[in-house]
Design an enzyme around this catalytic site. Structure first.
Site, PDB file in Angstrom:
ATOM      1  NE  ARG A  87      -0.689   0.543  -1.420  1.00 28.42           N
ATOM      2  CZ  ARG A  87      -2.014   0.569  -1.393  1.00 28.42           C
ATOM      3  NH1 ARG A  87      -2.693  -0.561  -1.611  1.00 28.42           N
ATOM      4  NH2 ARG A  87      -2.667   1.685  -1.175  1.00 28.42           N
ATOM      5  CG  HIS A  91       4.246  -2.956   0.862  1.00 28.05           C
ATOM      6  ND1 HIS A  91       3.344  -3.815   1.442  1.00 28.05           N
ATOM      7  CD2 HIS A  91       3.689  -1.717   0.972  1.00 28.05           C
ATOM      8  CE1 HIS A  91       2.288  -3.138   1.879  1.00 28.05           C
ATOM      9  NE2 HIS A  91       2.477  -1.863   1.592  1.00 28.05           N
ATOM     10  CG  HIS A 218      -1.642   6.809   1.849  1.00 30.02           C
ATOM     11  ND1 HIS A 218      -1.900   6.502   3.173  1.00 30.02           N
ATOM     12  CD2 HIS A 218      -0.873   5.789   1.372  1.00 30.02           C
ATOM     13  CE1 HIS A 218      -1.321   5.347   3.476  1.00 30.02           C
ATOM     14  NE2 HIS A 218      -0.693   4.899   2.398  1.00 30.02           N
TER      15      HIS A 218
END
Length: 358
Positions: A87, A91, A218
Site C-alpha cells: 500500500r 500511495h 486487497h
C-alpha cells in the site's frame, strides 16, 4: 505527467450526467474514459526510460538480498506487514510518481503526504522501510534511493505471502518535495464510484485491466470500519445472497466489528479477503462475484452497471489465478515505472527516508 488534472475529467463527468439519461450517460462515459486512456497512455509511453535492471550491479550489488532479508523478517513477525508495504508503494506512485515522497515527515519547511485524508489512517509500515534503509546504508552509503527500496520491498512483500515474482527496474531518485494536495485528490477512496476510480488510474497511465489487477492486492489488505461502514449498511444486502447462511453470517460479523453509529469502532479492522487474508491469491475476486466485497470501491468492479469490462476481468481472474498473477506482475512494473521527471534532475538519494538531505 499529463498536462490535464483529474478534476477536469470529473467536471466533465458531472456536466454530462446532468443533461442525459443514465443509459446514455454510461455509453458516453465509456467513450470518454477510453479516449482519456489513449491520451494518458501516449504521454507516458513517449517519456524517456531511465530505469534499468542492473542499476546497482557495481555500486551496491547486494541491495536485492538486503531488502529481501529485511522483508522476510518483517513478514515472518507479522504477515500483515506485506500489505502495508504494498500500500505504501501504491500511495507513493500515485502522487508525483514513485519518488519516495510518501515517506517524508512534516517539517517546518515541508508539508508531507502522511497526514492527507487518504493517508493519515491507512498508511503504516514506515519503520520497515527505515530498517531496510539503515541496513543498506551500512553497506552502500549514499547509493540506493528510498524510492527504489520501497519498490523492491513491495515486490518482495507480495512474494513472501505467496504472490508472483517480477523484475524491478531501478534507478529512481528521491524527490525533495511532497504534495499534500495531490495525495488528497489523486488517490482513489473507499466509497468512490467506478468511473471516478478508472479516471484516476488512466491519469497515471494505467489501463482498466491494470486497475482491476492491482485491486487484487486487497487479497492481503485490511480495511478500517470508517472505510467499510457505508458499504455494509448500504448495498451489501443487494449484492450478496440474503438466502445464503454464509453470507448472512459474514455481514453480521462485519456489522459487529463496525457499528452503525458512534465512533468507538472507527479503528476496528477486518480483512478485505475473509477467505485467505494472509495469502496472496485470487479469492478476492471470488468474493466480489458473491457480492461480498468489503469496500464499495471493490464491489463496484463487479456490480456496477457501467463495469462491463471490469466485471469480465473479475470473472477471468477468479477462474484463472495464473492469469491474475501474470497481469498483476505486469501492472506492478507499470506502476513502478511512473516516475517523477523532476527527481531525475533535482532529486537525491536520501540518507534518511523521512527527511530531505541537508
Amino acid at each position: 505527467m499529463p498536462i490535464f488534472h483529474i478534476s477536469h475529467f470529473l467536471n466533465l463527468n458531472f456536466k454530462i450526467k446532468m443533461g442525459i439519461s443514465n443509459k446514455v450517460y454510461g455509453v458516453v462515459m465509456m467513450i470518454v474514459y477510453c479516449g482519456l486512456f489513449v491520451v494518458s497512455y501516449s504521454l507516458f509511453e513517449t517519456g524517456e526510460t531511465r530505469l534499468t535492471l542492473d542499476y546497482y550491479a557495481k555500486t551496491c550489488p547486494n541491495v536485492l538480498q538486503i531488502v529481501r532479508k529485511e522483508m522476510e523478517c518483517a513478514v515472518l513477525s507479522e504477515p500483515r506487514n506485506a500489505a502495508l508495504v504494498v500500500r505504501l508503494h501504491f500511495h507513493d506512485c500515485f502522487v508525483q510518481g514513485c519518488d519516495g515522497s510518501v515517506l517524508l515527515d512534516d517539517t517546518i519547511t515541508l508539508q508531507g503526504e502522511k497526514k492527507a485524508s487518504n493517508n493519515i489512517h491507512s498508511l503504516k509500515g514506515f519503520r520497515i522501510i527505515d530498517r531496510i534503509k539503515n541496513s543498506i546504508e551500512s553497506e552502500c552509503p549514499g547509493i540506493v534511493s528510498c524510492a527504489d527500496i520501497l519498490t523492491i520491498a513491495a515486490r518482495d512483500a507480495v512474494i513472501l505471502v505467496g504472490g508472483p515474482y517480477w523484475d524491478v527496474p531501478l534507478g529512481r531518485k528521491d524527490s525533495t518535495s511532497a504534495s499534500y494536495e495531490l495525495a488528497n485528490t489523486n488517490l482513489p477512496s473507499a466509497n468512490e464510484g467506478l468511473l471516478s476510480i478508472i479516471s484516476k488510474f488512466l491519469y497515471q497511465g494505467l489501463s482498466v485491466t491494470d486497475m482491476v489487477a492491482l485491486s487484487g492486492a486487497h487479497t492481503i489488505g485490511m480495511a478500517r470500519c470508517e472505510n467499510f461502514r457505508q458499504r455494509i449498511y448500504g448495498d451489501f444486502d443487494a449484492t450478496s445472497d440474503p438466502n445464503n447462511p454464509i453470507s448472512r453470517s459474514y455481514i453480521e460479523k462485519l456489522r459487529s466489528i463496525c457499528p452503525l453509529v458512534g465512533k468507538t469502532g472507527e479503528n476496528n479492522i477486518t480483512a478485505m479477503d475473509n477467505m485467505t487474508p494472509e495469502l496472496f491469491d485470487s479469492s478476492y475476486f471470488q468474493m466480489l462475484m458473491r457480492g461480498e466485497g468489503v469496500l464499495n470501491s471493490d464491489q463496484e468492479l463487479y456490480s456496477s452497471l457501467l463495469g462491463i469490462e471490469t466485471k469480465a476481468l473479475v470473472k477471468k481472474y477468479a477462474a484463472d489465478p495464473i492469469a491474475f498473477f501474470q497481469q498483476f506482475s505486469d501492472s506492478m512494473v507499470k506502476l513502478g515505472n511512473i516516475t517523477n521527471s523532476d527527481s531525475f534532475v533535482n532529486g537525491e538519494v536520501r540518507k534518511n527516508c523521512r527527511f530531505i538531505n541537508t
